[in-house]
Design a protein around this motif. Structure first.
Motif, PDB file in Angstrom:
ATOM      1  N   TRP A  37     -17.430   8.263   9.291  1.00 15.37           N
ATOM      2  CA  TRP A  37     -16.073   8.813   9.197  1.00 15.37           C
ATOM      3  C   TRP A  37     -15.909   9.423   7.812  1.00 15.37           C
ATOM      4  O   TRP A  37     -16.395   8.861   6.824  1.00 15.37           O
ATOM      5  N   LEU A  38     -15.182  10.507   7.698  1.00 19.28           N
ATOM      6  CA  LEU A  38     -14.823  11.032   6.384  1.00 19.28           C
ATOM      7  C   LEU A  38     -13.615  10.246   5.884  1.00 19.28           C
ATOM      8  O   LEU A  38     -12.731   9.879   6.659  1.00 19.28           O
ATOM      9  N   ARG A  39     -13.573   9.985   4.596  1.00 27.06           N
ATOM     10  CA  ARG A  39     -12.499   9.166   4.019  1.00 27.06           C
ATOM     11  C   ARG A  39     -11.186   9.919   3.875  1.00 27.06           C
ATOM     12  O   ARG A  39     -10.120   9.371   4.121  1.00 27.06           O
ATOM     13  N   HIS A  40     -11.270  11.162   3.426  1.00 24.21           N
ATOM     14  CA  HIS A  40     -10.063  11.919   3.122  1.00 24.21           C
ATOM     15  C   HIS A  40      -9.591  12.768   4.295  1.00 24.21           C
ATOM     16  O   HIS A  40      -8.525  13.363   4.228  1.00 24.21           O
ATOM     17  N   GLU A  41     -10.390  12.818   5.323  1.00 24.73           N
ATOM     18  CA  GLU A  41     -10.014  13.469   6.579  1.00 24.73           C
ATOM     19  C   GLU A  41     -10.287  12.454   7.678  1.00 24.73           C
ATOM     20  O   GLU A  41     -11.289  12.532   8.380  1.00 24.73           O
ATOM     21  N   PRO A  42      -9.393  11.461   7.822  1.00 25.76           N
ATOM     22  CA  PRO A  42      -9.683  10.323   8.692  1.00 25.76           C
ATOM     23  C   PRO A  42      -9.796  10.657  10.176  1.00 25.76           C
ATOM     24  O   PRO A  42     -10.209   9.812  10.953  1.00 25.76           O
ATOM     25  N   MET A  43      -9.468  11.865  10.568  1.00 26.72           N
ATOM     26  CA  MET A  43      -9.631  12.266  11.968  1.00 26.72           C
ATOM     27  C   MET A  43     -10.955  12.992  12.184  1.00 26.72           C
ATOM     28  O   MET A  43     -11.222  13.506  13.267  1.00 26.72           O
ATOM     29  N   THR A  44     -11.798  13.051  11.140  1.00 28.14           N
ATOM     30  CA  THR A  44     -13.076  13.741  11.240  1.00 28.14           C
ATOM     31  C   THR A  44     -14.222  12.750  11.096  1.00 28.14           C
ATOM     32  O   THR A  44     -14.241  11.938  10.176  1.00 28.14           O
ATOM     33  N   ALA A  45     -15.170  12.845  12.007  1.00 29.34           N
ATOM     34  CA  ALA A  45     -16.368  12.013  11.986  1.00 29.34           C
ATOM     35  C   ALA A  45     -17.585  12.925  12.122  1.00 29.34           C
ATOM     36  O   ALA A  45     -17.477  14.062  12.581  1.00 29.34           O
ATOM     37  N   TYR A  60     -11.154  13.541  15.965  1.00 26.55           N
ATOM     38  CA  TYR A  60     -10.577  12.466  16.773  1.00 26.55           C
ATOM     39  C   TYR A  60      -9.148  12.827  17.142  1.00 26.55           C
ATOM     40  O   TYR A  60      -8.351  13.218  16.286  1.00 26.55           O
ATOM     41  N   ASP A  61      -8.808  12.688  18.416  1.00 22.05           N
ATOM     42  CA  ASP A  61      -7.451  12.932  18.911  1.00 22.05           C
ATOM     43  C   ASP A  61      -6.843  11.597  19.312  1.00 22.05           C
ATOM     44  O   ASP A  61      -7.158  11.061  20.377  1.00 22.05           O
ATOM     45  N   PRO A  62      -5.963  11.036  18.473  1.00 15.39           N
ATOM     46  CA  PRO A  62      -5.386   9.722  18.784  1.00 15.39           C
ATOM     47  C   PRO A  62      -4.463   9.749  20.001  1.00 15.39           C
ATOM     48  O   PRO A  62      -4.127   8.701  20.544  1.00 15.39           O
ATOM     49  N   ASN A  63      -4.075  10.942  20.445  1.00 10.24           N
ATOM     50  CA  ASN A  63      -3.175  11.069  21.595  1.00 10.24           C
ATOM     51  C   ASN A  63      -3.913  11.324  22.906  1.00 10.24           C
ATOM     52  O   ASN A  63      -3.284  11.561  23.933  1.00 10.24           O
ATOM     53  N   ALA A  64      -5.241  11.273  22.873  1.00 16.42           N
ATOM     54  CA  ALA A  64      -6.016  11.498  24.095  1.00 16.42           C
ATOM     55  C   ALA A  64      -5.727  10.373  25.096  1.00 16.42           C
ATOM     56  O   ALA A  64      -5.585   9.213  24.711  1.00 16.42           O
ATOM     57  N   SER A  65      -5.650  10.735  26.361  1.00 16.20           N
ATOM     58  CA  SER A  65      -5.432   9.714  27.389  1.00 16.20           C
ATOM     59  C   SER A  65      -6.693   8.866  27.532  1.00 16.20           C
ATOM     60  O   SER A  65      -7.786   9.283  27.147  1.00 16.20           O
ATOM     61  N   ALA A  66      -6.535   7.698  28.087  1.00 11.93           N
ATOM     62  CA  ALA A  66      -7.655   6.763  28.244  1.00 11.93           C
ATOM     63  C   ALA A  66      -8.747   7.319  29.149  1.00 11.93           C
ATOM     64  O   ALA A  66      -9.886   6.867  29.100  1.00 11.93           O
TER      65      ALA A  66
END
Length: 168
Positions: A37-45, A60-66
């Motif tokens: 994971w990137l530290r300063h861009e926590p939605m990027t891996a 990473y999309d935290p709103n993605a459906s299961a």
């Protein structure tokens, strides 16, 4: 949030707070050995594939459906053959890559270009490489030649220019 990779070339997210395991984003046919994971861009891996040496940036999309992958392919950079280890520095500027070779490469995270590549920095295969947690230019490599070497990106990366070499 747990980032995982599998032997089939898929990367997925396990949300430990909801116990939801999203379907994998298939990166390719090779096992994913390296994840960061990137530290300063926590939605990027970033993930790295064995054998092919493919390096892929994912969002990473935290709103993605299961029922859908929570990761989306963002970009790819030049492959690093026999890749086994990735490490982002503490400022997310550099990505250190090593593999089952005696070589290392440093990529610019913003542009995806190879900034430095060093061949034969160890006498045997490198097992793992990691950036220092607090210094953005310092990293270490550990090799099957039974040495750990510390490097500084402000100096040329050549086989005899390690800042320090310690026996393992």
């Amino acid at each position: 949030i747990l980032l995982t990779g599998d032997r089939s070339g898929g990367s997925t997210i396990l949300d430990l707070s909801t116990n939801v395991l999203h379907p994998p984003l298939v990166i390719g046919p090779n096992p994913l050995l390296a994840l960061v994971w990137l530290r300063h861009e926590p939605m990027t891996a970033v993930c790295g594939a064995a054998s092919s040496g493919g390096i892929t940036f994912m969002k990473y999309d935290p709103n993605a459906s299961a029922s859908e992958p929570a990761l989306q392919r963002h970009s790819s950079v030049e492959d690093f053959p026999h890749l086994s280890s990735l490490s982002a520095n503490c400022t997310d500027d550099f990505l250190l890559v090593s593999g089952i070779t005696p070589d290392v490469a440093v990529y610019d995270v913003r542009t995806g270009t190879v900034l430095q590549q060093a061949f034969g920095v160890h006498e045997h295969l490198i097992n793992i490489s990691r950036f220092c947690n607090t210094s953005p230019h310092v990293f270490a490599t550990a090799s099957f030649d039974h040495t750990c070497r510390v490097w500084d990106l402000r100096q040329p990366l050549t086989p005899n220019r390690a800042v320090r070499t310690s026996p393992l």
